[in-house]
Every structure is written in C-alpha cells, then in structure tokens.
Design a protein around this motif. Sequence first.
Motif, PDB file in Angstrom:
ATOM      1  N   ARG A  20      10.274  16.618  25.977  1.00 48.61           N
ATOM      2  CA  ARG A  20      10.136  15.206  25.624  1.00 48.61           C
ATOM      3  C   ARG A  20       9.600  15.068  24.205  1.00 48.61           C
ATOM      4  NH1 ARG A  20       7.989  10.192  29.263  1.00 48.61           N
ATOM      5  NH2 ARG A  20       7.902   8.661  27.589  1.00 48.61           N
ATOM      6  N   LEU A  22       7.876  13.714  20.929  1.00 45.35           N
ATOM      7  CA  LEU A  22       6.665  12.949  20.631  1.00 45.35           C
ATOM      8  C   LEU A  22       6.869  12.002  19.447  1.00 45.35           C
ATOM      9  CD1 LEU A  22       4.033  15.802  21.054  1.00 45.35           C
ATOM     10  CD2 LEU A  22       4.679  14.049  22.711  1.00 45.35           C
ATOM     11  N   VAL A  23       8.016  12.140  18.784  1.00 46.67           N
ATOM     12  CA  VAL A  23       8.375  11.283  17.640  1.00 46.67           C
ATOM     13  C   VAL A  23       9.835  10.880  17.813  1.00 46.67           C
ATOM     14  CG1 VAL A  23       6.719  12.370  16.075  1.00 46.67           C
ATOM     15  CG2 VAL A  23       9.050  13.283  16.246  1.00 46.67           C
ATOM     16  N   HIS A  31      11.373  18.897  16.016  1.00 44.89           N
ATOM     17  CA  HIS A  31      10.539  17.831  16.539  1.00 44.89           C
ATOM     18  C   HIS A  31       9.429  18.410  17.404  1.00 44.89           C
ATOM     19  CE1 HIS A  31      14.527  16.099  15.840  1.00 44.89           C
ATOM     20  NE2 HIS A  31      13.969  14.907  15.769  1.00 44.89           N
ATOM     21  N   ASP A 101      13.891  11.322  24.727  1.00 47.99           N
ATOM     22  CA  ASP A 101      13.237  10.664  23.605  1.00 47.99           C
ATOM     23  C   ASP A 101      11.809  10.274  23.978  1.00 47.99           C
ATOM     24  OD1 ASP A 101      13.325   8.270  25.032  1.00 47.99           O
ATOM     25  OD2 ASP A 101      15.036   7.475  23.923  1.00 47.99           O
ATOM     26  N   GLU A 102      11.098   9.649  23.059  1.00 47.01           N
ATOM     27  CA  GLU A 102       9.684   9.335  23.304  1.00 47.01           C
ATOM     28  C   GLU A 102       9.498   8.303  24.412  1.00 47.01           C
ATOM     29  OE1 GLU A 102      11.032   6.637  19.896  1.00 47.01           O
ATOM     30  OE2 GLU A 102      11.467   8.644  20.694  1.00 47.01           O
ATOM     31  N   ARG A 103      10.589   7.633  24.820  1.00 47.51           N
ATOM     32  CA  ARG A 103      10.518   6.669  25.926  1.00 47.51           C
ATOM     33  C   ARG A 103      10.903   7.293  27.264  1.00 47.51           C
ATOM     34  NH1 ARG A 103      13.262   4.551  21.832  1.00 47.51           N
ATOM     35  NH2 ARG A 103      15.224   4.844  22.959  1.00 47.51           N
TER      36      ARG A 103
END
Length: 312
Positions: A20, A22-23, A31, A101-103
């Motif tokens: 996952r 974090l940005v 990432h 993604d971050e969501r």
Amino acid sequence: MRTKGSIVCIGGVNVDRKARLLVPFELGTSHPVVSTQTAGGVARNIAENIGRLGQNVALLSVVGGDHDGQWLIDATSPYVDTRMVTRIPEANTGAYTAVLDERGEMVLALADMAIYDTVRNEWLKQRWLKFGPISAVVLDTNFPTDVISWVIEQCRQDRLPLCVVTVSVPKVKRLPTVLSGVTWLVTNQAEAMALAGKRRLDDAIESLFRLGVENIVITRGAEGVVYATRKGERGAIAAPVVKVADATGAGDAFAAGFLYGVLNGHMVEDACRLGISNAALTLQTAETVNPALTEQRLRAAYEQYFHEGGES
C-alpha cells in the motif's frame, strides 16, 4: 444456521501480497509502501467467509509443494475442510501481488497462476466422488476451460445449485458458451459485458439469460449491485458509504454473503443486501477476509446498513 451438506468451493488458493502506497502513485519512480501477506484466492476467500458464517464448507484446489502451499492450508483449515486441496511438488503456489494507492484502491495487480493450468478433468472427477452430500457448489474461473465446463455440466446433471464467480476479464473467457446449470452468476460490470460481448449492461444481462444463467448479480464497486432473475425480478441496490481500509477481497466477501443468504432461504434481492453488508465489513479491514466475521456480525451490519436509517 447450517446447510445440510457441504458447500464445495472449487478454484483459486493464492498467497496475496499487498503493497500500500504511502504517497500518491507516479510512474517511473519508487514509492514508500507498507507490505502485508495474507491468504487469498477467490474460491479460498469465499470458502473462509462461508466457514466463518457457520456453514459447512469444503475447498477443492491445488497448491505447490513449497512453504506457501502449506502456509495456505494451515491458515484456511480452521474454517474450511481442506482435505481436497492437493499439493503439487514441482509447482509454485499461486500468488497474487497487488499495489494499492494511499486510499486502498488497486493501482496494479500481478497474478502468477500457472499452477491452475496443470489441473485436468480426471483429477477433479476422482475427488468429486469422495465428497459426501453437497448442498451447493461455488466455482471461480481460475481453472482451464474444460475443467470449468465439466463442473457446470456435472452440477446440471446432479441438479446441484451452482454459483459461478468470475475472477477477471481475461479469465471470464474460460466459461463455456452454454451456461445451463449456472444457478447464480456473480460478476462485475466489466466481466459481465466481456462474457456477453455487449457494451450495454441491459443487453449483457439479456444475453447471459440466453446462455442459460438463471440469476445474475453484477457488482459495481461503490455504486452497489444490480441483480436480475429469470422470474423477472430486477433491481439495483446502493452500497453504504464506509471508510475503506483495503478493497482487496470485497468482491469475494460479497459473493459469500450473497450465498449465505440464498442458501438460507432469502430472496435474491435480500441476499444481495447480505452480500453488500459482508463486503462493507471486509472493506473496513486490511485483511482479505475480515478476521472478526461471524453470523451475528453480518446480521448486525445488515441491520445497520439497510434498516437503521437505511433502506426499509
């Protein structure tokens, strides 16, 4: 509440590895992530959900002779009869790697599923005969076309309720052109239209009925679910708004909650609400299957989302 025979789930058993972000995601650069590993696979996930909901459930699949294969069996066995999971020494256990993604929404997924191409009809026939009473069959689309076709035809001949759950747009093509014997088809919108060869959802539903499916349930993520039956029942159910921790496994949770509903006497519409409730519970956990899932928890979620200020 328990079904009389076993619900037999046939299909994928994988290691799910999730990273996952974090940005926000950007192509061409590294990432920072948080990585996790969980037990996965569509058939396996559905089986564990069903087992946690108090139903008798058995799993029919293959894993490699590696550490991952034994780890998956050990992780699944508390909730599911795994005696029909075969270890293939020379193969790698199926693996699914997702970047979120971050969501918590999927950015990219990679599937190493070559082990399923080794499955043959004869292997399946030998194990089929070893099952006791079967109350229903769940089939995902991970196995080769001839194996999938054999299961559908066998269920039609034996008059066993069969739920086919699609896995992906490419693998939906593994389904045969005749789907007589499929009691429930649980799929998402893209997979339904790919299977039917149509661009409009209504046209896809009509085409799937012509192929022989009895009941069609189409998931649409945050937009909820559309359902249609040969008896003329049709409708759309909105999904409740929940905070998403991780979207992985939500579709499998829906299928399990839906099956729990129809196999315990609920109409398709209400079974869809149970499926949506189970998916919502899974969305709110980082695990592929909610580790706190019980019949009582599912019923409470159903009441919360569809009766306490929700749908009447």
